[in-house]
Write a protein that holds these residues in place. Structure first.
Motif, PDB file in Angstrom:
ATOM      1  N   GLY A   1       0.776  -1.426  -0.134  1.00  0.00           N
ATOM      2  CA  GLY A   1       0.039  -0.001   0.179  1.00  0.00           C
ATOM      3  C   GLY A   1       0.889   1.400  -0.001  1.00  0.00           C
TER       4      GLY A   1
ATOM      5  N   ALA B   1       1.107   3.846  -3.019  1.00  0.00           N
ATOM      6  CA  ALA B   1       0.931   5.621  -3.078  1.00  0.00           C
ATOM      7  C   ALA B   1       2.010   6.307  -3.042  1.00  0.00           C
TER       8      ALA B   1
ATOM      9  N   SER C   1      -3.483   4.463   1.860  1.00  0.00           N
ATOM     10  CA  SER C   1      -3.377   3.555   1.259  1.00  0.00           C
ATOM     11  C   SER C   1      -3.163   2.463   1.814  1.00  0.00           C
TER      12      SER C   1
END
Length: 240
Positions: free
Chosen positions: A198, A202, A212
């Motif tokens: 994540g 991002a 994220s």
């Protein structure tokens, strides 16, 4: 001079930087798919039994099936993209042969629409046409390049590799620890990996890393909890 005048060392100025970022983002997302889907599969099976054999069989099947599915989907998608790109290039090439004056006027109009003065737009269109008319029109009209054709095989291999790389983490996390530690170790490893993917996603897209990563961690935790709960319920009920 190795750098463009006025450029900054930390800013990319190559023509295909967008394509490379898209490939990198696709790789991160593919790894994320591998982590979540295989983790959900093996945790669901572990909810039914602690025996490593069915967990291994289910995990390997999920890795192979997922990698093949990702590769096939990417191959079909990129093949369609390549075919469309080739058709657009041929169409533009034919239009330049049949009506070069009209195409020059069209290119001039495009640059005027971008904010250039009439005289500057005329000059830019003339110089670009003299250098490479087809490339000039493809870039200004369609934002594509005849020299950067999508490769479906490369996309398929990359997608399968990214999925497999992500999928190996939960498979190893649930098989290597002792039986009583399999579920907590897998949960922890998967959630940490999702936080990492994540954050990377991002960083590539320029969005909030915290948001994220949090979304992926929460989504992954829900997926793992759901599949483990279903597996445990089926095992307790005697259905499996």
């Amino acid at each position: 001079m190795s750098n463009l005048m006025g450029s900054h060392d930390n800013e990319p100025h190559t023509a295909n930087i967008t394509g490379r970022l898209n490939w990198l983002r696709a790789g991160v997302l593919g790894a994320n798919d591998g982590i979540v889907s295989v983790a959900a599969t093996v945790v669901g099976v572990a909810g039914v039994t602690n025996s490593p054999t069915p967990i291994l069989v289910a995990g390997v099947a999920a890795v192979v099936g997922g990698a093949v599915s990702m590769a096939l989907g990417e191959y079909v998608s990129v093949s369609s993209q390549r075919d469309s790109q080739r058709a657009l290039i041929e169409k533009e090439r034919l239009e330049l042969l049949e009506d070069p004056e009209g195409e020059l006027a069209e290119l001039t109009g495009l640059y005027r629409a971008k904010g250039l003065s009439a005289a500057t737009a005329d000059q830019v269109a003339l110089e670009l046409t003299a250098h490479d008319a087809l490339s000039a029109h493809l870039s200004a009209e369609l934002n594509i390049s005849q020299h950067e054709e999508a490769n479906p095989w490369q996309a398929a291999y990359a997608s399968a590799a990214a999925f497999t790389a992500g999928a190996l983490l939960p498979l190893l996390a649930i098989l290597l620890p002792p039986a009583e530690w399999r579920i907590p170790v897998t949960f922890l490893a998967v959630l940490l990996a999702l936080a990492l993917t994540g954050t990377l996603s991002a960083a590539i897209g320029g969005s909030s890393k915290t948001t994220s990563a949090t979304r992926l961690v929460i989504g992954g935790a829900l997926a793992l909890a759901a599949t483990y709960g279903i597996g445990s319920a089926l095992g307790a009920s005697g259905v499996i």
